[in-house]
Scaffold this active site. Structure first.
Site, PDB file in Angstrom:
ATOM      1  N   CYS A 123       7.823   1.614   8.494  1.00 51.69           N
ATOM      2  CA  CYS A 123       6.533   1.135   7.989  1.00 51.69           C
ATOM      3  C   CYS A 123       6.664   0.608   6.567  1.00 51.69           C
ATOM      4  O   CYS A 123       6.808   1.383   5.616  1.00 51.69           O
ATOM      5  CB  CYS A 123       5.513   2.267   8.049  1.00 51.69           C
ATOM      6  SG  CYS A 123       3.890   1.842   7.384  1.00 51.69           S
ATOM      7  N   CYS A 163       3.825   1.721   4.291  1.00 54.69           N
ATOM      8  CA  CYS A 163       3.963   3.108   3.834  1.00 54.69           C
ATOM      9  C   CYS A 163       5.071   3.272   2.805  1.00 54.69           C
ATOM     10  O   CYS A 163       4.900   3.960   1.796  1.00 54.69           O
ATOM     11  CB  CYS A 163       4.262   4.027   5.023  1.00 54.69           C
ATOM     12  SG  CYS A 163       3.158   3.845   6.433  1.00 54.69           S
ATOM     13  N   ASP A 164       6.233   2.667   3.060  1.00 54.13           N
ATOM     14  CA  ASP A 164       7.439   2.986   2.299  1.00 54.13           C
ATOM     15  C   ASP A 164       8.035   1.825   1.517  1.00 54.13           C
ATOM     16  O   ASP A 164       9.033   2.000   0.805  1.00 54.13           O
ATOM     17  CB  ASP A 164       8.516   3.529   3.248  1.00 54.13           C
ATOM     18  CG  ASP A 164       8.052   4.772   3.996  1.00 54.13           C
ATOM     19  OD1 ASP A 164       7.229   5.517   3.444  1.00 54.13           O
ATOM     20  OD2 ASP A 164       8.505   4.983   5.134  1.00 54.13           O
TER      21      ASP A 164
END
Length: 300
Positions: free
Chosen positions: A130, A133-134
């Site tokens: 992701c 997300c990251d």
């Protein structure tokens, strides 16, 4: 005991549904076959959850479990194999049978893996699924995106705004994503698309160090700080396909109301067809499904 609500799956959707169910004074049990928290537990640092400036995926999962436990939710560590429909429904697990008036399916979807040695070791520590997300952890670094479909191209575009270099590794000789996305990717100066390539090996001992790929012109080593795998998701709905409609990809064919074709059975989270799969949308589904279940119970 006959529960008011049986929840299959202990990720953010299932745990949120459990909390909402208990807040409505319903008896609730969660059936989970592995660890609680779902895919978010693979994220070492999460910064897009409201109320948390920064939290690890494991810490967030633990807080959800603690909150559910404090509300009086029961937990069953087993695998749900089948749902037998009726006015009172029975969930058959690998350790017995659990009865309930309603069932919320929140089994999520698993990211498809490459199936290589070291892959599982580096998930959350160099390997991610992701970019939203990251991606921030790889600012001004070199990363690769594995895949050539819409998800992979969207990941590459997101990462191109942060990373120094982004390599898109596609096993076919063409990108399978939408033309408009492919065009945007090809226009990004820091994105390099490598066609006809497959990942042969993951490099690194104690930390992720890159990959070896097989290309049309031979073997090539890519020294990387991170790798994002975007080769598809596998929804976990097959065991319940006789009671819920599935789309061609295997996702529950249900809308934002989280209803299914079977009265008293609801779906929530990443197992449902949807455009955005994030922890916040999963939690939102959990709330909607729990409220729908409570409304159903009022006429039970």
């Amino acid at each position: 005991m006959i529960y008011d609500i049986i929840i299959i799956g202990g990720g953010p959707a299932g745990l949120t549904a459990a909390i909402y169910g208990r807040r409505a004074n319903k008896t609730v049990v969660i059936i989970e076959k592995a660890g609680f928290g779902g895919q978010i537990t693979y994220s070492p640092k999460v910064e897009n959850i409201p109320g948390f400036s920064s939290v690890t995926g494991n810490e967030f999962a633990e807080k959800l479990v603690d909150q559910a436990a404090e509300q009086g939710v029961d937990f069953e560590y087993s695998e749900a194999l089948e749902i037998k429909n009726g006015k009172v429904k029975s969930v058959i697990t690998d350790s017995g049978e659990i009865q309930g008036k309603t069932v919320i399916i929140a089994t999520g979807a698993k990211h498809r893996r490459l199936g290589l040695p070291k892959e599982e070791d580096f998930i959350g520590d160099g390997i991610s699924f992701c970019a939203v997300c990251d991606g921030a952890f790889f600012k001004n670094k070199d990363v690769a995106v594995i895949g050539g479909g819409n998800s992979a191209l969207q990941e590459a575009l997101e990462l191109s705004q942060l990373a120094k270099n982004v390599y898109v590794v596609q096993n076919l000789d063409f990108l399978t994503g939408e033309a408009v996305l492919a065009d945007l990717v090809n226009k990004r100066e820091n994105v390099k698309v490598i066609m006809g390539a497959t990942v042969k090996e993951i490099l690194g001992d104690k930390s992720f160090d890159g990959i070896v790929i097989n290309t049309n012109s031979g073997e090539r080593h890519l020294k990387l700080d991170g790798m994002f795998i975007a080769i598809g998701l596998v929804p976990q709905n097959e065991a319940f396909s006789s009671l819920i409609s599935l789309d061609k990809y295997g996702y529950a064919d249900s809308g934002e109301d989280c209803l299914t074709v079977t009265d008293g059975i609801f779906v929530a989270g990443d197992c449902r067809k949807k455009k955005v799969r994030q922890v916040t949308t999963a939690a939102g589904d959990g709330a909607v499904a729990a409220i729908a279940a409570c409304n159903y119970l009022s006429d039970f």
